[in-house]
Write an enzyme that holds these catalytic residues in place. Structure first.
Site, PDB file in Angstrom:
ATOM      1  CB  SER A 140      91.810  39.725 128.131  1.00 52.35           C
ATOM      2  OG  SER A 140      93.125  39.292 128.395  1.00 52.35           O
ATOM      3  CE1 TYR A 155      90.234  34.395 128.599  1.00 56.08           C
ATOM      4  CE2 TYR A 155      92.321  35.711 128.005  1.00 56.08           C
ATOM      5  CZ  TYR A 155      91.250  35.583 128.876  1.00 56.08           C
ATOM      6  OH  TYR A 155      91.107  36.255 129.909  1.00 56.08           O
ATOM      7  CE  LYS A 159      87.851  37.212 128.877  1.00 63.78           C
ATOM      8  NZ  LYS A 159      86.826  37.540 129.670  1.00 63.78           N
TER       9      LYS A 159
HETATM   10  P1  NAD Z   1      89.012  33.056 138.343  1.00 66.06           P
HETATM   11  O1  NAD Z   1      89.026  31.806 137.664  1.00 66.06           O
HETATM   12  O2  NAD Z   1      89.559  33.417 139.664  1.00 66.06           O
HETATM   13  O3  NAD Z   1      87.722  33.448 138.464  1.00 66.06           O
HETATM   14  C1  NAD Z   1      86.397  33.098 137.383  1.00 66.06           C
HETATM   15  C2  NAD Z   1      85.039  32.765 137.951  1.00 66.06           C
HETATM   16  O4  NAD Z   1      84.280  32.664 136.910  1.00 66.06           O
HETATM   17  C3  NAD Z   1      85.078  31.548 138.746  1.00 66.06           C
HETATM   18  O5  NAD Z   1      84.624  32.030 139.960  1.00 66.06           O
HETATM   19  C4  NAD Z   1      84.373  30.649 138.085  1.00 66.06           C
HETATM   20  O6  NAD Z   1      83.425  29.869 138.742  1.00 66.06           O
HETATM   21  C5  NAD Z   1      83.413  31.645 137.113  1.00 66.06           C
HETATM   22  N1  NAD Z   1      82.878  30.963 136.007  1.00 66.06           N
HETATM   23  C6  NAD Z   1      83.316  30.178 134.898  1.00 66.06           C
HETATM   24  N2  NAD Z   1      82.514  29.868 134.145  1.00 66.06           N
HETATM   25  C7  NAD Z   1      81.017  30.439 134.527  1.00 66.06           C
HETATM   26  C8  NAD Z   1      79.781  30.502 134.165  1.00 66.06           C
HETATM   27  N3  NAD Z   1      79.659  29.753 132.805  1.00 66.06           N
HETATM   28  N4  NAD Z   1      79.048  31.116 134.729  1.00 66.06           N
HETATM   29  C9  NAD Z   1      79.327  31.778 135.786  1.00 66.06           C
HETATM   30  N5  NAD Z   1      80.470  31.790 136.492  1.00 66.06           N
HETATM   31  C10 NAD Z   1      81.226  31.227 135.645  1.00 66.06           C
HETATM   32  O7  NAD Z   1      89.441  34.148 137.217  1.00 66.06           O
HETATM   33  P2  NAD Z   1      89.944  35.549 137.295  1.00 66.06           P
HETATM   34  O8  NAD Z   1      91.271  35.700 136.814  1.00 66.06           O
HETATM   35  O9  NAD Z   1      89.354  36.308 138.430  1.00 66.06           O
HETATM   36  O10 NAD Z   1      89.345  36.103 135.710  1.00 66.06           O
HETATM   37  C11 NAD Z   1      87.945  37.015 135.954  1.00 66.06           C
HETATM   38  C12 NAD Z   1      87.875  37.559 134.534  1.00 66.06           C
HETATM   39  O11 NAD Z   1      88.838  38.472 134.262  1.00 66.06           O
HETATM   40  C13 NAD Z   1      87.638  36.632 133.295  1.00 66.06           C
HETATM   41  O12 NAD Z   1      86.878  36.879 132.603  1.00 66.06           O
HETATM   42  C14 NAD Z   1      89.134  36.702 132.772  1.00 66.06           C
HETATM   43  O13 NAD Z   1      89.076  36.159 131.531  1.00 66.06           O
HETATM   44  C15 NAD Z   1      89.509  38.089 133.014  1.00 66.06           C
HETATM   45  N6  NAD Z   1      90.870  38.392 133.011  1.00 66.06           N
HETATM   46  C16 NAD Z   1      91.687  37.935 134.015  1.00 66.06           C
HETATM   47  C17 NAD Z   1      93.166  37.920 133.669  1.00 66.06           C
HETATM   48  C18 NAD Z   1      94.149  37.572 134.723  1.00 66.06           C
HETATM   49  O14 NAD Z   1      95.522  37.592 134.675  1.00 66.06           O
HETATM   50  N7  NAD Z   1      93.690  36.858 135.921  1.00 66.06           N
HETATM   51  C19 NAD Z   1      93.543  38.835 133.001  1.00 66.06           C
HETATM   52  C20 NAD Z   1      92.713  39.536 131.688  1.00 66.06           C
HETATM   53  C21 NAD Z   1      91.471  39.093 132.050  1.00 66.06           C
END
Ligand code: NAD
Length: 249
Positions: A140, A155, A159
């Site tokens: 991230s 967080y 990351k």
């Molecule tokens: P999201 O909440 O839409 O999806 C996350 C998924 O991870 C969900 O389906 C959830 O059920 C699953 N999950 C949670 N804990 C779990 C576990 N212990 N085992 C298996 N699955 C698990 O989130 P997103 O925005 O799609 O994020 C995806 C990744 O990208 C994450 O690692 C997040 O930190 C990272 N990220 C997101 C953003 C953003 O702005 N959306 C920015 C930077 C990084």
């Protein structure tokens, strides 16, 4: 078709508007067979069915090493090999340093960091046996700029840990033909911030984004496709920013 015949595992890809799901869909469009791993087996299976009939969904909590090993065994039984792993599962919490409890710390670091380690450990032997592979780790912008977007310091730490783990694995696994890279998204509109990001917060964040929009899940999926495919055959240990210019360094 950049991934014809490739077998790809993506964690945390059941969430409908999420980065993992968009990545799974794009990989499938490019000829891959995808295994979606997520907490709930039914949701994972439904997400796999939604992108096409030849994909699979398995229940798997990435913080549980045995569950990771079992999911990989199932993928090998269904598909015979593994070419790509996307360590995408992650959770966040918008809290400040003094408010982080032991439980908060464990919850957040365990999914992103421990989960990335356990899933990689479970998958690497199959990649070695298959002559190589590509591991993609979801970090991230929060790791690079010290938070300040949505997630708390724990967080950012998780990351940042992912970046170090990915780089060290890249160095160790290069001789086996396994590339390991990270993606550092900025603020992408998914359910991870659902209901917790006000319009006012969004407007403030937009002021710092030269491309003048929040990210879309497809923006991240495209970088996942690049890193999974032969287009990035000589790229390992890299971190690709997908942040609209929010952080230029
Ligand atoms: P999201 O909440 O839409 O999806 C996350 C998924 O991870 C969900 O389906 C959830 O059920 C699953 N999950 C949670 N804990 C779990 C576990 N212990 N085992 C298996 N699955 C698990 O989130 P997103 O925005 O799609 O994020 C995806 C990744 O990208 C994450 O690692 C997040 O930190 C990272 N990220 C997101 C953003 C953003 O702005 N959306 C920015 C930077 C990084």
């Amino acid at each position: 078709m950049l991934l014809e015949g490739k077998i790809c595992l993506i964690t945390g890809a059941a969430s409908e508007r999420g980065l993992g799901r968009a990545t799974a869909g794009l990989f499938a469009e490019h000829g891959a067979k995808v295994a979606i791993l997520d907490l709930d087996e039914g949701a994972a299976a439904a997400a796999a069915a939604a992108i096409g009939p030849c994909h699979r969904g398995y229940g798997c909590n990435v913080t549980d090493k045995t569950a990771c090993e079992e999911a990989v065994e199932r993928a090998l039984a269904d598909f015979g090999r593994i070419d790509v792993l996307v360590n995408n599962a992650g959770i966040t919490q918008p809290i400040k340093t003094l408010d982080i409890t032991a439980g908060d710390y464990e919850a957040v670091t365990d999914v992103s960091l421990r989960g990335t380690l356990y899933m990689s450990q479970a998958t690497i032997p199959a990649m070695k046996a298959g002559g190589g592979g590509s591991i993609i780790c979801m970090s991230s912008v929060s790791a690079q700029r010290g938070g300040g977007v949505f997630g708390g310091p724990h967080y950012s730490a998780a990351k940042a840990g992912v970046l170090g783990l990915a780089r060290a694995m890249a160095r160790e696994l290069g001789p086996f033909g396994i590339r390991v890279n990270s993606i550092a998204p900025g603020l992408i509109q998914t359910d991870i911030t659902a209901g917790k990001l006000s319009d006012e917060m969004k407007q403030d964040i937009l002021k710092g984004i030269p491309l003048n929009r929040l990210g879309d899940a497809r923006d991240v999926a495209g970088i996942g496709l690049f890193l999974a495919s032969g287009l990035s055959a000589y790229v390992t240990g890299a971190t690709i920013d997908v942040n609209g210019g929010m952080l230029i360094h």
